[in-house]
Structure formats: C-alpha cells, structure tokens
Design an enzyme around this catalytic site. Structure first.
Site, mmCIF file in Angstrom:
data_model
loop_
_atom_site.group_PDB
_atom_site.id
_atom_site.type_symbol
_atom_site.label_atom_id
_atom_site.label_comp_id
_atom_site.label_asym_id
_atom_site.label_seq_id
_atom_site.Cartn_x
_atom_site.Cartn_y
_atom_site.Cartn_z
ATOM 1 N N GLY A 10 -0.528 -3.307 7.875
ATOM 2 C CA GLY A 10 -0.223 -3.025 6.469
ATOM 3 C C GLY A 10 -0.838 -1.721 6.014
ATOM 4 C CB SER A 13 1.220 0.616 0.380
ATOM 5 O OG SER A 13 1.334 -0.746 0.767
ATOM 6 N N GLY A 14 -1.700 0.685 -0.464
ATOM 7 C CA GLY A 14 -2.797 -0.106 -0.997
ATOM 8 C C GLY A 14 -4.068 -0.064 -0.172
ATOM 9 C CB SER A 130 -8.266 -14.324 2.349
ATOM 10 O OG SER A 130 -7.804 -15.438 1.635
ATOM 11 C CE1 TYR A 144 -1.047 -13.264 -1.628
ATOM 12 C CE2 TYR A 144 -2.233 -14.378 -3.383
ATOM 13 C CZ TYR A 144 -2.153 -13.373 -2.446
ATOM 14 O OH TYR A 144 -3.187 -12.483 -2.304
ATOM 15 C CE LYS A 148 -3.239 -13.364 1.185
ATOM 16 N NZ LYS A 148 -3.402 -12.427 2.333
#
Length: 274
Positions: A10, A13-14, A130, A144, A148
């Site tokens: 991932g 981004s972010g 998480s 979601y 988590k």
C-alpha cells in the site's frame, strides 16, 4: 546491499507512501508495493514493484522479485487496506469478501511468503497496520471493523508461533488521520446504499460527523510513518503501537468497559438519526 531491508504494501498513498519515503531517507532499502506503481515515491533506496494483495500471482511475483533482489528481508509492513463502509444489511457479499481479502487475507498470504526467509535468518519483524477500529466499532463500518479485529487476533497468534525463530508480529493502531481514507470509506458507504435505503439518514449523519472529526485530527501520514519506524526498530517491540494517548484510551474503553462503550455508541446513533 547496504542498509536494512523492508517490504511495504500500500505504498502509493497515505501512511504507506510516507513510510516509504521515511525508511528510504534513513538508509533502508525499501521494496514498495502497490497496484499503481506510478504513484509510489521515487528516489534513492526505493524499489517500486507492482502488487495487488488480493491476487495470488501478484503476491508471489512481488515476494520473489524483492527477495531475489534484496537477498533477505528484515521487516514486512502489511499496510495495504481500505474501508468498505455501508450498512451491514446492504453491503453485498462480493464487497464483504473484497474487504476480507484486502485487509486480512492479503496480509496473511504475503506474510507466508516471507516467513521462510525470516526463519532462515533467525530474525525479522511483521508489522500489521490495524486501526483503533480493531478494538471498537461504530455504525456503517461493520466489515471494516471485522477485518481489523481479525487482523489483531491473527497477528497476536502469529507472534506466539514465530517468536521461537527470533521473529515478532506486532500491531500498529492508527486513530484519526488527516488523509483521504475517510472520504473513500464514506464514498463506499454511499455506493453500498440501496435505493430508498432506510439507512440514508444514518449515513448522512455519520459522514458529517467523520468530516468534523477529520478536520480536527492532528495526526498526519508522516506522524504515523514515525510510529511505523519505532515499531520496526525498537529493540524490545511492544504488542501495540499508537500515535496518541487518546487512541490508546479509546481502544482501552472499548475493550475493558464494553457496557459503557455500547451506551456511548447508542447515544451517538440516536443523535445521528434525529
């Protein structure tokens, strides 16, 4: 190859993007995976690779290329993920499966690909990103939060199994972060609504609340990247890492004072649906 070696998922981004830049700046060799490789940061020590964590062939290719090139791996950060928000009654089975495959099974399967190397090295660290949502819940985030909560249990169980080999599996739980995550999650919530949905008022109220909370968030992706770095480098790593005491407190409230937390959620829903 000079420097320690880290794989980050991932990374386009972010928090994943910020972590890629931070580790590379601190002389780590960063093998950064994302579906959109053109959005991965560039520069010295960064090795961008295509990765779709929901696709077996893509996971295998990423791990093979990175391990062959680096010759080993010190840390894997399972960061790829998103929020498939929406009322549980209206989220499709297809979207629920996609959420599980991305946030949980993708991390699990990629971890399997690096563990043999870590066992051979007798060292390594699996860092699983998480959320405080792994301890709590709120309207519209059901699937979601399921992923988590499950990621936390999976990571803790893995830790009990791999510590004998000098490997640790630990959790980072971000709270509110100034990023596009909330916008994407609420866009998914709106897409998951059926025509004339009885959950429209709840969805609109939740969207407004999260927008206000997001505007007040002091944590940036760069702040969380520093937390990732501590989790990767602490000589004696913790089981959980947080950016702020408030994030830890909310998780503690949800875990230890479940009855009180349920009343807080009931009150919030009453306000959101009026």
């Amino acid at each position: 190859m000079a420097g320690k070696i880290i794989f980050i998922t991932g990374a386009s981004s972010g928090m994943g993007y910020a972590a890629t830049k931070l580790f590379a700046l601190r002389d780590w060799q960063v093998y950064a995976g994302a579906r959109r490789t053109e959005k991965i940061p560039t520069g010295a020590n960064i090795h961008p690779l295509h990765l779709d964590v929901t696709d077996k062939a893509s996971r295998n290719d990423f791990a093979t290329q990175a391990l062959d090139d680096a010759g080993g791996v010190d840390v894997l950060i399972n960061n790829a993920g998103y929020g498939e928000f929406g009322p549980l009654e209206e989220v499709s089975e297809e979207n629920a499966r996609k959420q599980l495959e991305t946030n949980l099974l993708g991390a699990s399967e990629l971890t399997k690909l690096v563990l043999p190397t870590m066992r051979f090295q007798r060292s390594g660290r699996i860092i699983n990103i998480s959320s405080i949502g792994g301890e709590m819940y709120s309207p519209l985030g059901g699937w979601y939060y399921v992923t988590k909560h499950a990621l936390n249990v999976w990571s803790d169980t893995l830790d009990t199994e791999v510590r004998q080999f000098g490997i640790r599996s630990i959790i980072v739980e971000p709270g509110g972060t100034a990023s596009s995550w909330t916008e994407i999650a609420m866009a998914n919530a709106e897409k998951n609504l059926k025509p004339n949905s009885p959950y429209l008022k709840l969805t609109n109220g939740t969207k407004a609340l999260l927008k206000r909370m997001g505007s007040q968030s002091s944590a940036t992706s760069e702040d969380l990247a520093e937390v990732f770095y501590r989790a990767a480098t602490d000589a004696k790593p913790k089981y959980r890492y947080y950016h702020a005491l408030g994030d830890n407190f909310i998780g503690h409230l949800a875990r230890v004072h479940q009855h009180l937390f349920k009343h807080v959620m009931a009150f919030a829903v009453d306000r959101l649906t009026k």
